[in-house]
Design an enzyme around this catalytic site. Structure first.
Site, PDB file in Angstrom:
ATOM      1  N   SER A   1       0.832  -1.197   0.000  1.00 38.99           N
ATOM      2  CA  SER A   1       0.000   0.000   0.000  1.00 38.99           C
ATOM      3  C   SER A   1       0.868   1.248   0.000  1.00 38.99           C
ATOM      4  CB  SER A   1      -0.911   0.013   1.219  1.00 38.99           C
ATOM      5  OG  SER A   1      -0.195   0.521   2.312  1.00 38.99           O
ATOM      6  N   LYS A   2       0.225   2.346  -0.315  1.00 37.16           N
ATOM      7  CA  LYS A   2       0.947   3.624  -0.351  1.00 37.16           C
ATOM      8  C   LYS A   2       1.456   3.970   1.039  1.00 37.16           C
ATOM      9  CE  LYS A   2      -0.130   4.907  -4.591  1.00 37.16           C
ATOM     10  NZ  LYS A   2      -1.241   4.797  -5.413  1.00 37.16           N
TER      11      LYS A   2
END
Ligand code: GLU
Length: 474
Positions: free
Chosen positions: A252-253
């Protein structure tokens, strides 16, 4: 036929490592066969567009040594290379399909679609638009358009049969057509959907190999139905395994080091990042793991891309990066590490010789630039706690005499040089008869609070006589 691949990022912010990995594989597929690598900016989702993101894409590719053959800045015969500058093309091709009876205007509003969705839910069915607007008469359509009623353009999808294709990595992918919704090609704001624009562009830009993340694996049959509707040849598909974190979740970011800029800010080296990312889902034939881009092009083989999710392993990235750090020219290494040191510590009363010596002894010991801060803490702080293992070494029978002798030797040094410190260590060995681990470990632990580290005489020289004597006395 010349191989042509494209990197088609959406300018929505940072360059995520997953995106960069796609770019690298796209580049390798092209360059392996002396082909062209094209950059296309997919900015049709105007709401997600971020100022400066396109520049960041350029900067990242450049730092990584990935050379673009055609793109917004390079030009080329297939431009424009920015989707928002190609809107007329999408209009033209969508209307062509309407004229040929392969697509239709749909005037259903969001509210109407919501009602249809709820009805489907009540029937416990997955919602698929039922195609009611495809039955409108010419006059009805004309009237609605004259009254400026907003519309989308949908493609008529087959209701029976199976659509399938062969992916180079995942093999045959098929889907029953009854699960396909009449897909939207043009939205009511006249912008194309990703589904439509990517097909039009890949065809017009003569892309031969579509290389991208496997989130598009199952939508690709839909794209192929578009190629068929136009009577265009289909490209080869190479879908790349998903990049996951250590828990198997899509990276994920929010993951600490998920963008190229994050990594560079922590002192990773672009060529090492490229090296690491190229191995994320690809296994070379040999056990070798260190490759520059040119070497990668030679050994790359798309048939050796794995299906299994690729785990983003920071330890491995660090291992590869440390290899590149060791190989760096000393000046470059100093430019990489010194800013971290300056930011973390007050170096006012340190001279350049001292700083360079400090950096030098760690060149073979750090995995990324920022780690210099952690490993050099012992030169700037005095408050360290010793763990049991170190305490145990200090309790060895020979420790007291070693420390006492070494302290005397150090005290008598008048010219504070690394050489004289080595002599002091040697004298301690001679006088006490203690050698090896029992000699060096207690000294190292006392002066540096650590069991392992770079050359001991250099470490001691950097600490300075006063600090060393005071730590030995503690
Ligand atoms: N704009 C898409 C993305 O950033 C590109 C996908 C593709 O390569 O087709 O995910």
């Amino acid at each position: 036929m010349k191989i042509r691949t494209r990197f088609a990022p959406s300018p929505t912010g940072m360059m995520h490592v997953g995106n960069l990995r796609s770019a690298i594989f796209e580049y390798l597929v092209a360059k392996k066969s002396d082909g062209d690598f094209i950059l296309r900016i997919e900015d049709t989702d105007q709401e997600r567009k971020v100022e400066g993101a396109v520049e960041l894409i350029y900067e990242t590719l450049e730092k990584c040594g990935i050379i673009i053959n055609e793109g917004p800045n390079q030009g080329g015969n297939f431009g424009p290379y920015v989707q928002s500058e190609r809107l007329e093309l999408y209009q033209k091709y969508a209307h062509q399909l309407v004229e040929e009876g392969k697509a239709y205007f749909c005037f259903c509003t969001e509210e109407e679609l919501n009602i249809q969705r709820q009805e489907a839910e009540l029937r416990k069915e997955a919602f698929l638009y039922d195609g009611r607007c495809s039955h409108l008469t010419k006059d009805e359509i004309k009237e609605k358009i004259n009254n400026n009623i907003p519309y989308v353009i949908r493609q008529k999808m087959p209701k029976e049969g199976i659509s399938k294709y062969d992916d180079l990595v995942y093999g045959e992918i098929s889907i029953e057509n009854r699960f396909l919704e009449d897909q939207i090609l043009l939205k009511s704001d006249k912008y194309p959907t990703y589904n439509f624009a990517n097909v039009i562009d890949d065809h017009l830009m003569e892309i031969t190999h579509v290389v991208r993340g496997n989130e598009y694996l199952s939508s690709t049959p839909k794209y192929n139905l578009l190629y068929s509707a136009f009577g265009w040849p289909k490209p080869e598909y190479i879908h790349l395994p998903m990049v996951v974190d250590e828990n198997g979740k899509k990276l994920s970011k929010r993951h600490g080091a998920s963008s190229f800029a994050d990594l560079i800010n922590q002192g990773y080296i672009p060529s090492a990042v490229v090296n690491y990312l190229a191995l994320l889902g690809f296994s070379p034939e040999t056990n070798e793991e260190i490759f520059d881009l040119e070497h990668l092009i030679k050994i790359f083989n798309p048939k050796r891309i794995n299906k299994a999710p690729a785990v983003y392993d920071v330890k491995k990235l660090q291992w590869i990066n440390s290899h590149y750090i060791k190989k760096m020219e000393f000046n470059d290494y100093v430019s990489l590490t010194k800013p971290f040191l300056e930011e973390a510590y007050d170096l006012k009363d340190k001279n350049e010789e001292w700083i360079l010596e400090l950096l030098k002894i760690y060149q073979n010991h750090i995995s990324h630039g920022k780690e210099i801060v952690e490993v050099t803490r012992l030169f700037f702080n005095n408050d360290f706690e010793l763990d049991e293992e170190k305490e145990a070494i200090l309790k060895e029978e020979t420790t007291d005499i070693v420390l006492k002798t070494f302290k005397e030797e150090i005290s008598s040094i008048s010219d504070w040089t690394i050489e004289n410190i080595s002599i002091a260590l040697n004298n301690t060995k001679e006088k006490t008869g203690v050698k090896g681990k029992l000699l060096f470990m207690p000294i190292r632990i006392k002066v540096s609070y650590q069991m392992h580290g770079p050359e001991l005489p250099n470490t001691i020289w950097l600490l300075g006589k006063e600090t060393v004597l005071s730590r030995l006395s503690k």
